[in-house]
Design a protein around this motif. Structure first.
Motif, PDB file in Angstrom:
ATOM      1  N   SER A 303       0.823  -1.219   0.000  1.00  0.00           N
ATOM      2  CA  SER A 303       0.000   0.000   0.000  1.00  0.00           C
ATOM      3  C   SER A 303       0.855   1.266   0.000  1.00  0.00           C
ATOM      4  O   SER A 303       0.484   2.286  -0.582  1.00  0.00           O
ATOM      5  CB  SER A 303      -0.925   0.002   1.216  1.00  0.00           C
ATOM      6  N   GLN A 304       2.024   1.186   0.627  1.00  0.00           N
ATOM      7  CA  GLN A 304       2.908   2.357   0.648  1.00  0.00           C
ATOM      8  C   GLN A 304       3.413   2.682  -0.754  1.00  0.00           C
ATOM      9  O   GLN A 304       3.458   3.853  -1.164  1.00  0.00           O
ATOM     10  CB  GLN A 304       4.082   2.109   1.594  1.00  0.00           C
ATOM     11  N   ARG A 306       1.870   1.943  -3.480  1.00  0.00           N
ATOM     12  CA  ARG A 306       0.727   2.427  -4.249  1.00  0.00           C
ATOM     13  C   ARG A 306       0.472   3.904  -3.964  1.00  0.00           C
ATOM     14  O   ARG A 306       0.230   4.704  -4.883  1.00  0.00           O
ATOM     15  CB  ARG A 306      -0.502   1.577  -3.903  1.00  0.00           C
ATOM     16  N   GLN A 307       0.549   4.296  -2.706  1.00  0.00           N
ATOM     17  CA  GLN A 307       0.314   5.695  -2.352  1.00  0.00           C
ATOM     18  C   GLN A 307       1.384   6.613  -2.925  1.00  0.00           C
ATOM     19  O   GLN A 307       1.090   7.711  -3.412  1.00  0.00           O
ATOM     20  CB  GLN A 307       0.263   5.827  -0.826  1.00  0.00           C
ATOM     21  N   GLU A 310       0.727   7.069  -6.697  1.00  0.00           N
ATOM     22  CA  GLU A 310      -0.392   7.980  -6.959  1.00  0.00           C
ATOM     23  C   GLU A 310       0.011   9.423  -6.683  1.00  0.00           C
ATOM     24  O   GLU A 310      -0.344  10.348  -7.430  1.00  0.00           O
ATOM     25  CB  GLU A 310      -1.592   7.595  -6.092  1.00  0.00           C
ATOM     26  N   SER A 311       0.779   9.644  -5.627  1.00  0.00           N
ATOM     27  CA  SER A 311       1.239  10.996  -5.300  1.00  0.00           C
ATOM     28  C   SER A 311       2.159  11.534  -6.388  1.00  0.00           C
ATOM     29  O   SER A 311       2.077  12.712  -6.766  1.00  0.00           O
ATOM     30  CB  SER A 311       1.969  10.965  -3.953  1.00  0.00           C
TER      31      SER A 311
END
Length: 830
Positions: A303-304, A306-307, A310-311
């Protein structure tokens, strides 16, 4: 195959002729036409090169394989190859491969670089078989210590080195020592592209190939599309990385698929940032860039990651439309296994046969199988109607076969959809099939728009200026006479300003010719002083002293020195006066020459029939300046007669030399003791005169020159400028005699210029109409270039506009009669 409409077949000639029109206008020649030429080259080029660029292991080759649905290119983890791959269109029966090998020297260089990166001796000679075996063993040891060939960067480099020496040994007969050998697939006895691609795709073969050219049948490659796979931008061999950067900057590159590793790494690397900068600098690429964040499946489990991805997209790519997230590995092999079945264990015995074979009869697990099992078990991408389970008691390959046996093609279809490959393929296909051509023509039209606007403005300004001129001789004469006062004022101010500029150049030491003359004066003074000192005769000076005093039979040392001081000063005065006259004469001769060549001087002759007394006044100033400077030179040298102020100071070398000379000359009372002391006397004179002469030529006299010229020239120029402005009556009387002929000639010239600008507009309109017809064919009606029409000389108003489609079609059908020589020069008849 290059698909260009019939209406556009002469587009190159038409655009080039439009640029020639621009070049013919003196005020527009400096317009930058680089963008227009770059856009034109893209439109007419038979090829459209699409470069896949990115880091090693970013998945460029896998994406190309997925895009074409064929396993053409080598794809593996790590720094495996620096090969360039070109994929072009061919008819089904003409598919082929051309292989270009690295030279032996290039392979040796790459081996040395990789060994240095691994901390090994870089001097290993691969021409020796025992050395190759040692390298293999060292690489195997490194891979084993790292836990596997894909476990670390060091292990990947060791694998690359091993592939390189294996490829060299396996292909020795194809590798030349210094040249890049080129072979067709027939020379390798390959019967089809699949066999040749299989050979080139093999890791050790790929490692020693410099370039592979594939000619294959695929609709995506039609219309001249060429897909190019380049080495990684982070290659350990700098020359390999430079291949990619050079290709990105090359004008033939039309589009770039930028494959980024941010999905796996979380951030952009330094090399990726540099790649983006170089893309922006190439005008041939413009906004034709596809950003692909490959290996997106790694964000499914983190998830890290992925974030952070996206950022990054929101912050750095928010203005970009062509962004794709893909898993080339899942998408490509997912497409291949759609045709597999349980009979071949869904590709394990066919597609992945080479990967499955392991040492000691133990079966290996292909990378795709690991990724597939992760997708099914932990990605949370599968919809709820796929309750897939991973059994810990089964091997990865057994899980893979069981899952596909249970769920079959629906699961594969979902996998391919989630991989993003279909979306990427659809985007590329849509662009190349539907958007590419219109966009290339739209870019050209946008770049031509500014050229057309500049030509419009120029033609309109020229027309309006010519239309405002009198059309009759009497009116022309009145107009010319009305300008006489301002013209005389411009001439007077021009002369005054010119003289001020010349004087300023002089006093700031920026007049090269004057500097050269003054340097000559300095040299002559120094040489003359040296000559006078070398040839000075004490006997002659002693004789002159005794003649002046007839009652005495001897003379003191001081008397000899006095005669010497007068003699040297007078001789130096002669040379300084002569040199000064030469400097002044040269300065005024050059000044008069430059005045004669000036525009205000020519204008003055046109208005008055003479120079208004300019040359006469300059010659008068020359006489006054020469007299003043000769007087200054005589005064300067007259001061040489006096000894230097510190000549007799205690503690100086000169007073010491004087006492030694006095001691020598006092040995007798006749001339002999003086003659014997001649060298010492010369030394005394040298000590006295050199500082005085140096001060004159390096400090005081140059300032005297500058100030004298300035104080005489500037007032004269100001007064002469005012005198010129007062000669209106003489100028009017002179002009009235010649204006009738001049006015008639000017009217004729204006009529000729009117005709020429009308004919240029005709040429312009014909060219733009043809280009617009081409643009309409490409459905680019909103990008029509403007036509000039409806101008009548002598009428006010905005006569520049864009014609309607109907008028433009009429224009195309009319006979346009531009200048014959202009037509011939521009070859418009074609």
């Amino acid at each position: 195959m290059n698909i260009i409409p019939t209406q556009c077949q002469y587009l190159q000639n038409q655009v080039e002729n439009l640029l020639q029109l621009l070049h013919q206008e003196s005020t527009l020649r400096q317009q930058d036409t680089t963008a227009v030429r770059a856009s034109l080259n893209k439109v007419i080029s038979p090829k459209f090169e699409i470069v896949f660029a990115g880091a090693f292991s970013a998945g460029k080759s896998m994406l190309i394989n997925a895009l074409l649905g064929r396993e053409l290119l080598y794809s593996a983890e790590g720094h495996a190859t620096g090969t360039e791959c070109y994929i072009e269109y061919a008819e089904p029966e003409k598919e082929r491969v051309v292989l270009t090998f690295l030279s032996g020297a290039e392979i040796q260089e790459q081996v040395a670089i990789l060994r240095k990166e691994l901390g090994l001796d870089s001097n290993a000679n691969i021409q020796q078989p025992e050395v190759i075996q040692i390298i293999r063993e060292q690489c195997d040891a490194i891979i084993k210590n790292e836990g596997g060939e894909n476990k670390s960067e060091r292990a990947k480099q060791a694998k690359a080195l091993k592939l390189l020496v294996d490829g060299f040994e396996a292909n020795k007969e194809c590798i030349h020592s210094a040249e890049n050998a080129i072979y067709s697939m027939e020379q390798f006895n390959f019967s089809n592209l699949k066999e040749a691609a299989s050979y080139a795709r093999r890791g050790m073969n790929s490692a020693v190939l410099k370039r592979v050219e594939y000619y294959c049948h695929h609709p995506l490659l039609e219309d001249g599309n060429v897909i190019i796979d380049t080495p990684g931008i982070d290659a350990p061999v700098e020359k390999d990385a430079q291949i990619t950067y050079d290709k990105i900057e090359h004008p033939e590159t039309s589009a770039v698929v930028c494959v980024l590793k941010a999905a796996a790494a979380g951030d952009m690397t330094t090399e990726e940032t540099e790649l983006l900068e170089k893309m922006r600098e190439n005008p041939g690429i413009r906004d034709r860039v596809f950003y692909v964040f490959n290996r997106i499946d790694e964000t499914w489990y983190n998830s890290q990651l992925r974030q952070r991805l996206e950022s990054l997209i929101i912050s750095d790519f928010r203005d970009t439309e062509r962004i794709y997230k893909t898993s080339g590995l899942l998408g490509f092999y997912g497409s291949l296994i759609k045709e597999a079945s349980a009979g071949d264990r869904f590709g394990l015995d066919t597609i992945f046969a080479n990967s499955v074979k392991g040492l000691d009869e133990e079966e290996e697990t292909p990378q795709f199988v690991y990724a597939f099992n992760n997708y099914c078990g932990t990605s949370r991408k599968l919809p709820s109607n796929f309750p897939v389970s991973i059994h810990g008691f089964e091997s990865p390959n057994e899980n893979y076969v069981r899952i596909l046996g249970e769920w079959g093609k629906p699961l594969i279809e979902q996998l391919i959809k989630d991989s993003g490959i279909e979306e990427f393929r659809d985007g590329i296909t849509r662009y190349l099939k539907e958007e590419k051509r219109p966009q290339l023509f739209a870019n050209l039209a946008d770049d031509l728009q500014n050229i057309c606007i500049q030509l419009q403005k120029n033609y309109l300004a020229t027309q309006q200026n010519l239309a405002s001129q009198p059309q009759e001789i009497e009116a022309m004469k009145i107009q010319e006479l009305s300008l006489l006062n301002s013209q005389l004022q411009e001439v007077g101010e021009g002369f005054n300003q010119h003289i001020s500029e010349e004087v300023n150049l002089l006093v700031t030491n920026k007049c090269d010719a004057f500097e050269a003359d003054f340097n000559q004066l300095q040299s002559r003074m120094i040489r003359r002083l040296d000559e006078l000192l070398d040839t000075f005769s004490v006997e002659a000076a002693y004789s002159r002293a005794t003649i002046n005093h007839p009652r005495n039979a001897t003379a003191p040392l001081l008397a000899v020195l006095v005669e010497a001081l007068y003699y040297l000063a007078n001789q130096l005065e002669d040379i300084l006066v002569d040199s000064t006259e030469s400097v002044v004469s040269g300065f005024f001769q050059r000044l008069i020459d430059r005045v004669r060549k000036s525009e205000y001087y020519r204008q003055l002759y046109r208005l008055l029939g003479n120079d208004g007394g300019i040359e006469q006044h300059l010659k008068e100033v020359k006489k006054v300046v020469t007299t003043a400077l000769i007087s200054a030179a005589r005064i300067e040298c007259d001061r040489f007669v006096r000894e230097s102020p510190r000549f007799y100071d205690e503690g100086t070398f000169s007073i010491y030399q004087f006492r030694q000379t006095l001691l020598q000359t006092s040995q007798s009372f006749d001339c002999s003791s003086m003659v014997e002391a001649e060298p010492s006397i010369r030394q005394l004179l040298k000590l006295d005169f050199e500082p005085k002469v140096s001060r004159t030529i390096r400090q005081t006299f140059r300032q005297t020159l500058n100030q004298t010229l300035k104080t005489h020239l500037l007032p004269m120029a100001e007064k002469q400028g005012e005198d010129i402005m007062q000669q209106y009556n003489q100028a009017r009387e002179y002009l009235e005699k010649s204006l009738e002929t001049e006015a008639a000639e000017k009217i004729q010239r204006n009529l000729r210029l009117q005709s020429e600008v009308e004919e240029k507009i005709g040429v312009y309109n014909q060219l733009v109409s043809s280009i617009n017809s081409c643009l309409r064919t490409m459905l680019l009606n909103e990008r029509q270039l403007p036509i000039i029409y409806g101008f009548n000389f002598g009428k006010n108003g905005d006569d520049l506009d864009v014609v309607s489609d109907e008028n433009e079609k009429l224009l195309e059908s009319e006979e346009v009669s531009p200048l014959d020589d202009l037509r011939q020069q521009m070859n418009l008849n074609s």
